[in-house]
Write a protein that holds these residues in place. Structure first.
Motif, short mmCIF file in Angstrom:
data_model
loop_
_atom_site.label_atom_id
_atom_site.label_comp_id
_atom_site.label_asym_id
_atom_site.label_seq_id
_atom_site.Cartn_x
_atom_site.Cartn_y
_atom_site.Cartn_z
N ASN A 10 0.84 -1.22 0.00
CA ASN A 10 0.00 0.00 0.00
C ASN A 10 0.87 1.26 0.00
OD1 ASN A 10 -2.33 -1.58 -0.01
ND2 ASN A 10 -2.35 -1.70 2.23
N SER A 36 -8.10 -6.98 6.52
CA SER A 36 -9.13 -7.09 5.48
C SER A 36 -8.94 -8.41 4.72
CB SER A 36 -9.05 -5.92 4.49
OG SER A 36 -7.96 -6.09 3.59
N LEU A 76 -7.14 -4.02 0.39
CA LEU A 76 -8.31 -3.15 0.54
C LEU A 76 -7.99 -1.93 1.41
CD1 LEU A 76 -11.23 -3.19 -0.39
CD2 LEU A 76 -11.80 -4.50 1.67
N GLU A 77 -7.13 -2.11 2.40
CA GLU A 77 -6.78 -0.98 3.28
C GLU A 77 -6.15 0.17 2.48
OE1 GLU A 77 -6.19 -4.14 4.00
OE2 GLU A 77 -6.62 -4.54 6.12
N LYS A 80 -8.84 2.79 0.27
CA LYS A 80 -9.99 3.44 0.90
C LYS A 80 -10.34 4.79 0.26
CE LYS A 80 -7.68 5.37 5.02
NZ LYS A 80 -6.31 5.16 4.58
N ASP A 81 -9.38 5.43 -0.40
CA ASP A 81 -9.67 6.70 -1.06
C ASP A 81 -9.85 6.56 -2.57
OD1 ASP A 81 -9.47 8.09 1.36
OD2 ASP A 81 -7.29 8.16 1.18
N ASP A 82 -9.81 5.33 -3.05
CA ASP A 82 -9.97 5.11 -4.49
C ASP A 82 -11.44 5.34 -4.88
OD1 ASP A 82 -8.80 3.48 -7.04
OD2 ASP A 82 -10.92 3.00 -6.67
N MET A 85 -13.47 2.20 -5.76
CA MET A 85 -13.70 1.35 -4.60
C MET A 85 -14.74 1.97 -3.66
SD MET A 85 -13.23 -1.50 -3.23
CE MET A 85 -11.73 -2.36 -3.74
N VAL A 86 -14.69 3.29 -3.50
CA VAL A 86 -15.70 3.96 -2.66
C VAL A 86 -17.09 3.71 -3.23
CG1 VAL A 86 -16.55 6.23 -1.93
CG2 VAL A 86 -14.10 5.71 -1.79
N LYS A 89 -18.14 0.03 -2.62
CA LYS A 89 -18.52 -0.20 -1.22
C LYS A 89 -19.91 0.36 -0.94
CE LYS A 89 -14.03 -0.10 1.10
NZ LYS A 89 -13.18 0.77 1.92
N PRO A 105 -14.31 -8.61 1.55
CA PRO A 105 -13.08 -7.98 1.04
C PRO A 105 -12.62 -8.56 -0.29
CG PRO A 105 -12.89 -8.39 3.40
CD PRO A 105 -14.14 -9.10 2.93
N TRP A 112 -13.61 -4.73 -8.10
CA TRP A 112 -12.87 -3.52 -8.52
C TRP A 112 -12.06 -3.84 -9.77
CZ3 TRP A 112 -8.04 -1.87 -9.76
CH2 TRP A 112 -7.80 -0.50 -9.77
#
Ligand code: FES
Ligand code: FES
Length: 158
Positions: A10, A36, A76-77, A80-82, A85-86, A89, A105, A112
């Motif tokens: 990440n 995750s 996945l961690e 979170k700002d992608d 992905m947002v 979710k 997850p 994605w």
């Protein structure tokens, strides 16, 4: 005997000593607390442990950490700002794409990848491409609906 590996996880470089038989999922969960990553079958069958290794979705339960020195890992961690992905979710939330959440997850990571590659796709394609991810709650209707709702907002790609 252990082997020292260095990974980019990440976006951060991390190093550690691993046993020859340690799989990547255990390394990431136990050393880095990236929880995750869920472990279901640990045989490469269920898809719960799916993450990105060098940009490709992969099952971290059958990837040996010792063989991945230098690899780029995304979980996945780290997403979170992608924006996609947002959106995925939110769709899983709205369309009841999860029950116990154990498979979620892996479902999110795989969907994605699918949506990022193919954009607007129909239900048949979704069911076919997501067939490598199993849901022990059998919540497939909601999962497919969640992915389809996002796909419908995307342009066609292939
Ligand atoms: S836990 Fe890795 S595929 Fe099932
Ligand atoms: S929601 Fe329970 S395993 Fe899929």
């Amino acid at each position: 005997m252990t082997k020292k590996i260095t990974l980019t996880v990440n976006g951060e470089r991390i190093s550690g000593d691993v046993e020859p038989r340690m799989h990547l999922a255990d390394f990431l969960r136990e050393r880095l607390r990236l929880t995750s990553i869920h472990l279901g079958c640990e045989h490469g069958v269920c898809g719960a442990c799916t993450i990105f290794i060098n940009g490709e979705p992969a099952r971290s339960c059958i990837a040996l950490a010792a063989s991945l020195d230098g690899a780029d890992i995304r979980t996945l961690e780290g997403m979170k700002d992608d924006p996609l992905m947002v959106q995925i979710k939110e769709s899983f939330h709205q369309e009841h794409g999860l029950q116990c959440g154990f498979c979620t997850p892996g479902m999110l990571v795989s969907s994605w990848d699918l949506l990022n590659r193919k954009g607007k796709i129909d239900e048949t394609q979704i069911r076919c491409d997501m067939s490598g991810n199993l849901c022990r709650c059998t919540g497939y209707q909601g999962i497919v609906r969640s992915i389809k709702a996002v796909a419908d907002t995307l342009p066609e790609k292939e």
